[in-house]
Design an enzyme around this catalytic site. Structure first.
Site, short mmCIF file in Angstrom:
data_model
loop_
_atom_site.label_atom_id
_atom_site.label_comp_id
_atom_site.label_asym_id
_atom_site.label_seq_id
_atom_site.Cartn_x
_atom_site.Cartn_y
_atom_site.Cartn_z
CG HIS A 177 53.76 44.24 45.57
ND1 HIS A 177 52.99 43.40 44.79
CD2 HIS A 177 54.90 44.48 44.87
CE1 HIS A 177 53.65 43.16 43.66
NE2 HIS A 177 54.80 43.79 43.68
CG HIS A 182 57.71 40.25 44.51
ND1 HIS A 182 57.78 39.81 43.21
CD2 HIS A 182 57.22 41.52 44.46
CE1 HIS A 182 57.37 40.79 42.40
NE2 HIS A 182 57.02 41.83 43.14
CD GLU A 222 55.48 42.91 39.95
OE1 GLU A 222 54.45 43.01 40.65
OE2 GLU A 222 56.62 43.09 40.40
CB SER A 241 50.61 41.81 47.22
OG SER A 241 50.52 42.58 46.04
#
Ligand code: TIH
Ligand code: FE2
Length: 305
Positions: A177, A182, A222, A241
């Site tokens: 993730h 990110h 997110e 992700s």
């Protein structure tokens, strides 16, 4: 880093909020939720070996000091396989499902299916692109500390791998993730400024404002989507992700709503599975303008020092 305000023994008296002057004053040691202990619905809950492995990796983060080399993890063949499985499935969807900024930044990091990237190497590439750095963390941080870190262009990142039984969706952050979701987005300067604006707003914010900013962060960084030539594309790390979430977004059955940092943000949860609604930005420049305006409207409370 927070102390109780003196006198007036009322629960409504706010505690003193300390504004960090540098990343060294941001505490990454307060770990909440999953980071502290896996919950019953976590895919690794019944796997003792998995839990021990996490403790070992978490301890590396606990001992790390800002500015030091981030220790390399010798990922096991099983962990590498999880990374490779997740990456190969995601890569097939990125050209059609991810935003242009993500697709442009991804090659900088040279992700390979047969090797889990090391935080130190990734942090160096990121720093060259946008000035951001990565700092290892044992698990989910206290929201204030996490958001404060963003103000200093530091992204706190877990270093452990998701459980092998669920490579395409996990309910918590993990190294897949952080690195796939990110890092490439943070290499984009406009997006990175947008994230920093949330961090700056969090400096000296009171508890209510921190909670609101956490949701703002959640529905943009997110789980945000952006309109691109009339189409909806993913930029939120939790979508990028997770093959399952990315596919879900692409099916277009989730609700879409314009993002507005000033309005009440819906309740968020790590336990609800795929998002039922995504918030839409018109562009990252628009998002940056919106977040800067919002940040300017937040005044540090009297208890901030
Ligand atoms: N669901 C994401 C994934 O599987 O990669 C991880 C998370 C992002 C945000 C909360 S949990
Ligand atoms: Fe995240």
């Amino acid at each position: 880093s927070t102390a109780t305000a003196p006198s007036k023994a009322s629960s409504s008296v706010p505690s003193i909020i300390k504004i960090p002057r540098s990343i060294h004053e941001v505490d990454n040691g307060k770990i909440l939720g999953f980071g502290a202990e896996l919950s019953e619905d976590h895919p690794g809950f019944h796997d003792e070996a998995y839990k021990q492995r996490r403790v070992m990796i978490a301890n590396i983060a606990r001992q790390h000091e800002v500015g030091e080399f981030i220790p390399r993890i010798d990922y096991t063949p099983e962990e590498v396989a999880v990374w490779g499985t997740a990456l190969s499935k995601l890569k097939a969807l990125f050209p059609s499902h991810a935003c242009a900024e993500f697709n442009a930044a991804l090659p900088k990091f040279n992700f390979r299916e047969d090797e889990v990237p090391q935080l130190q190497d990734i942090s160096e590439v990121l720093q060259q692109s946008s000035g951001w750095q990565v700092r290892p963390v044992a698990g989910l941080m206290h929201p204030r500390d996490f958001l404060n870190g963003l103000a200093f262009k530091y992204f706190h990142s877990t270093q452990y791998m998701r459980h092998a039984s669920k490579p395409h969706y996990t309910p918590e952050p993990d190294v897949v993730h952080e690195l796939i979701g990110h890092v490439p987005m943070l290499a984009n300067p406009t997006f990175a400024e947008m994230v920093q604006a949330i961090g700056v707003a969090s400096l000296g914010a009171d508890e209510k404002q921190i909670w609101h900013l956490t949701k703002v962060y959640w529905y943009t960084v997110e789980f945000g989507v952006v309109r691109e030539a009339g189409e909806i594309k993913a930029f939120g790390s939790g979508i990028l992700s997770s093959f399952g979430e990315l596919e879900h977004m692409g099916q277009g059955r989730a609700e879409l709503a314009p993002f507005d940092p000033f309005s009440t943000q819906p309740k968020m949860s790590y336990k609800d599975g795929y998002q039922r609604r995504y918030f839409v930005l018109d562009s990252f420049q628009t998002g940056l303008d919106q977040l800067r305006q919002f940040a300017a409207s937040i005044k540090p409370g009297v208890s901030a020092r």
